[in-house]
Design a protein around this motif. Structure first.
Motif, PDB file in Angstrom:
ATOM      1  N   PHE A 122      46.175  32.016  79.547  1.00 18.86           N
ATOM      2  CA  PHE A 122      46.607  30.693  80.008  1.00 18.86           C
ATOM      3  C   PHE A 122      47.383  29.996  78.887  1.00 18.86           C
ATOM      4  O   PHE A 122      46.972  30.016  77.720  1.00 18.86           O
ATOM      5  CB  PHE A 122      45.376  29.873  80.390  1.00 18.86           C
ATOM      6  CG  PHE A 122      45.702  28.591  81.085  1.00 18.86           C
ATOM      7  CD1 PHE A 122      46.071  28.584  82.425  1.00 18.86           C
ATOM      8  CD2 PHE A 122      45.647  27.388  80.406  1.00 18.86           C
ATOM      9  CE1 PHE A 122      46.369  27.393  83.071  1.00 18.86           C
ATOM     10  CE2 PHE A 122      45.942  26.202  81.041  1.00 18.86           C
ATOM     11  CZ  PHE A 122      46.311  26.193  82.395  1.00 18.86           C
ATOM     12  N   ILE A 123      48.506  29.370  79.226  1.00 15.19           N
ATOM     13  CA  ILE A 123      49.327  28.682  78.227  1.00 15.19           C
ATOM     14  C   ILE A 123      48.709  27.321  77.915  1.00 15.19           C
ATOM     15  O   ILE A 123      48.471  26.514  78.804  1.00 15.19           O
ATOM     16  CB  ILE A 123      50.771  28.498  78.748  1.00 15.19           C
ATOM     17  CG1 ILE A 123      51.405  29.865  79.029  1.00 15.19           C
ATOM     18  CG2 ILE A 123      51.609  27.726  77.738  1.00 15.19           C
ATOM     19  CD1 ILE A 123      52.680  29.802  79.815  1.00 15.19           C
ATOM     20  N   VAL A 124      48.434  27.092  76.647  1.00 16.02           N
ATOM     21  CA  VAL A 124      47.839  25.827  76.208  1.00 16.02           C
ATOM     22  C   VAL A 124      48.668  25.235  75.074  1.00 16.02           C
ATOM     23  O   VAL A 124      49.408  25.949  74.390  1.00 16.02           O
ATOM     24  CB  VAL A 124      46.385  26.005  75.717  1.00 16.02           C
ATOM     25  CG1 VAL A 124      45.470  26.415  76.832  1.00 16.02           C
ATOM     26  CG2 VAL A 124      46.300  27.001  74.587  1.00 16.02           C
ATOM     27  N   THR A 125      48.531  23.909  74.865  1.00 13.98           N
ATOM     28  CA  THR A 125      49.173  23.280  73.708  1.00 13.98           C
ATOM     29  C   THR A 125      48.116  23.139  72.608  1.00 13.98           C
ATOM     30  O   THR A 125      46.989  22.721  72.873  1.00 13.98           O
ATOM     31  CB  THR A 125      49.723  21.883  74.065  1.00 13.98           C
ATOM     32  OG1 THR A 125      48.663  21.095  74.611  1.00 13.98           O
ATOM     33  CG2 THR A 125      50.850  21.987  75.075  1.00 13.98           C
ATOM     34  N   LYS A 126      48.494  23.490  71.406  1.00 18.45           N
ATOM     35  CA  LYS A 126      47.564  23.441  70.290  1.00 18.45           C
ATOM     36  C   LYS A 126      47.223  21.995  69.967  1.00 18.45           C
ATOM     37  O   LYS A 126      48.096  21.128  69.918  1.00 18.45           O
ATOM     38  CB  LYS A 126      48.191  24.076  69.042  1.00 18.45           C
ATOM     39  CG  LYS A 126      48.073  25.581  69.006  1.00 18.45           C
ATOM     40  CD  LYS A 126      46.889  25.973  68.173  1.00 18.45           C
ATOM     41  CE  LYS A 126      46.845  27.484  67.988  1.00 18.45           C
ATOM     42  NZ  LYS A 126      45.715  27.887  67.176  1.00 18.45           N
ATOM     43  N   LYS A 127      45.936  21.731  69.763  1.00 17.50           N
ATOM     44  CA  LYS A 127      45.475  20.400  69.389  1.00 17.50           C
ATOM     45  C   LYS A 127      45.627  20.238  67.877  1.00 17.50           C
ATOM     46  O   LYS A 127      45.142  21.079  67.113  1.00 17.50           O
ATOM     47  CB  LYS A 127      44.005  20.249  69.787  1.00 17.50           C
ATOM     48  CG  LYS A 127      43.497  18.812  69.743  1.00 17.50           C
ATOM     49  CD  LYS A 127      42.058  18.741  70.203  1.00 17.50           C
ATOM     50  CE  LYS A 127      41.169  18.717  68.975  1.00 17.50           C
ATOM     51  NZ  LYS A 127      39.752  18.656  69.270  1.00 17.50           N
ATOM     52  N   PRO A 128      46.296  19.173  67.403  1.00 13.32           N
ATOM     53  CA  PRO A 128      46.425  19.013  65.943  1.00 13.32           C
ATOM     54  C   PRO A 128      45.078  18.663  65.314  1.00 13.32           C
ATOM     55  O   PRO A 128      44.371  17.784  65.795  1.00 13.32           O
ATOM     56  CB  PRO A 128      47.417  17.851  65.791  1.00 13.32           C
ATOM     57  CG  PRO A 128      47.306  17.097  67.073  1.00 13.32           C
ATOM     58  CD  PRO A 128      46.948  18.097  68.137  1.00 13.32           C
ATOM     59  N   GLU A 129      44.748  19.387  64.252  1.00  6.37           N
ATOM     60  CA  GLU A 129      43.474  19.157  63.580  1.00  6.37           C
ATOM     61  C   GLU A 129      43.712  18.443  62.254  1.00  6.37           C
ATOM     62  O   GLU A 129      44.675  18.747  61.553  1.00  6.37           O
ATOM     63  CB  GLU A 129      42.757  20.482  63.330  1.00  6.37           C
ATOM     64  CG  GLU A 129      42.264  21.146  64.598  1.00  6.37           C
ATOM     65  CD  GLU A 129      41.591  22.477  64.337  1.00  6.37           C
ATOM     66  OE1 GLU A 129      41.349  22.809  63.167  1.00  6.37           O
ATOM     67  OE2 GLU A 129      41.311  23.177  65.317  1.00  6.37           O
ATOM     68  N   GLY A 130      42.830  17.520  61.919  1.00  7.75           N
ATOM     69  CA  GLY A 130      42.937  16.790  60.667  1.00  7.75           C
ATOM     70  C   GLY A 130      42.472  17.624  59.496  1.00  7.75           C
ATOM     71  O   GLY A 130      42.020  18.761  59.674  1.00  7.75           O
ATOM     72  N   PRO A 131      42.544  17.079  58.294  1.00  4.85           N
ATOM     73  CA  PRO A 131      42.081  17.834  57.128  1.00  4.85           C
ATOM     74  C   PRO A 131      40.562  17.978  57.131  1.00  4.85           C
ATOM     75  O   PRO A 131      39.849  17.098  57.592  1.00  4.85           O
ATOM     76  CB  PRO A 131      42.546  16.986  55.941  1.00  4.85           C
ATOM     77  CG  PRO A 131      42.673  15.609  56.501  1.00  4.85           C
ATOM     78  CD  PRO A 131      43.059  15.767  57.937  1.00  4.85           C
ATOM     79  N   ARG A 132      40.103  19.094  56.614  1.00  2.26           N
ATOM     80  CA  ARG A 132      38.661  19.342  56.546  1.00  2.26           C
ATOM     81  C   ARG A 132      38.036  18.478  55.450  1.00  2.26           C
ATOM     82  O   ARG A 132      38.707  18.145  54.469  1.00  2.26           O
ATOM     83  CB  ARG A 132      38.397  20.812  56.225  1.00  2.26           C
ATOM     84  CG  ARG A 132      38.728  21.724  57.389  1.00  2.26           C
ATOM     85  CD  ARG A 132      38.714  23.177  56.937  1.00  2.26           C
ATOM     86  NE  ARG A 132      38.908  24.039  58.085  1.00  2.26           N
ATOM     87  CZ  ARG A 132      37.930  24.735  58.660  1.00  2.26           C
ATOM     88  NH1 ARG A 132      36.710  24.658  58.184  1.00  2.26           N
ATOM     89  NH2 ARG A 132      38.178  25.497  59.697  1.00  2.26           N
ATOM     90  N   PRO A 133      36.764  18.127  55.595  1.00  2.00           N
ATOM     91  CA  PRO A 133      36.096  17.324  54.554  1.00  2.00           C
ATOM     92  C   PRO A 133      36.114  18.010  53.183  1.00  2.00           C
ATOM     93  O   PRO A 133      36.157  17.335  52.156  1.00  2.00           O
ATOM     94  CB  PRO A 133      34.670  17.176  55.066  1.00  2.00           C
ATOM     95  CG  PRO A 133      34.768  17.362  56.536  1.00  2.00           C
ATOM     96  CD  PRO A 133      35.895  18.327  56.757  1.00  2.00           C
ATOM     97  N   ALA A 134      36.104  19.337  53.174  1.00  3.87           N
ATOM     98  CA  ALA A 134      36.100  20.075  51.909  1.00  3.87           C
ATOM     99  C   ALA A 134      37.408  19.897  51.145  1.00  3.87           C
ATOM    100  O   ALA A 134      37.459  20.132  49.943  1.00  3.87           O
ATOM    101  CB  ALA A 134      35.855  21.554  52.169  1.00  3.87           C
ATOM    102  N   ALA A 135      38.464  19.455  51.849  1.00  8.33           N
ATOM    103  CA  ALA A 135      39.766  19.299  51.201  1.00  8.33           C
ATOM    104  C   ALA A 135      39.756  18.165  50.187  1.00  8.33           C
ATOM    105  O   ALA A 135      40.531  18.173  49.234  1.00  8.33           O
ATOM    106  CB  ALA A 135      40.844  19.060  52.252  1.00  8.33           C
TER     107      ALA A 135
END
Length: 96
Positions: free
Chosen positions: A12-25
């Motif tokens: 199924f074609i989906v749009t990628k959800k933008p993810e924020g920076p990880r807490p470890a960053a």
């Protein structure tokens, strides 16, 4: 061709959800409050005896000796380099 049942791009074609920076960053980054507390403590307490000696060595231009001394006191080369830089910055700020 995408959206078909077989092949590399199957499914199924989906749009990628933008993810924020990880807490470890942000691990290890200095916050506003701890920076302020450290600044106040430095003003109130001053320098440790070994830091005074490093300042003295830097004053007479013995940078390498200051680094070696800091390394003996602090244990690692990287910590010693950071401490020498911190002390030379303190020296520069007092000269201004």
């Amino acid at each position: 061709m995408t959206g078909i049942a077989a092949g590399l791009n199957k499914g199924f074609i989906v749009t990628k959800k933008p993810e924020g920076p990880r807490p470890a960053a942000r691990k290890g980054l200095q916050g506003k409050r701890p920076a302020f507390v450290r600044k106040v403590m430095r003003e109130v307490v001053g320098f440790a005896p070994y830091e005074k000696r490093i300042l003295e060595l830097l004053r007479i231009g013995k940078d390498k000796r200051a680094l070696k001394y800091a390394k003996r006191r602090l244990g690692t080369h990287i910590r010693a380099k950071r401490k020498r830089e911190e002390m030379s910055e303190a020296l520069r700020s007092t000269r201004r």
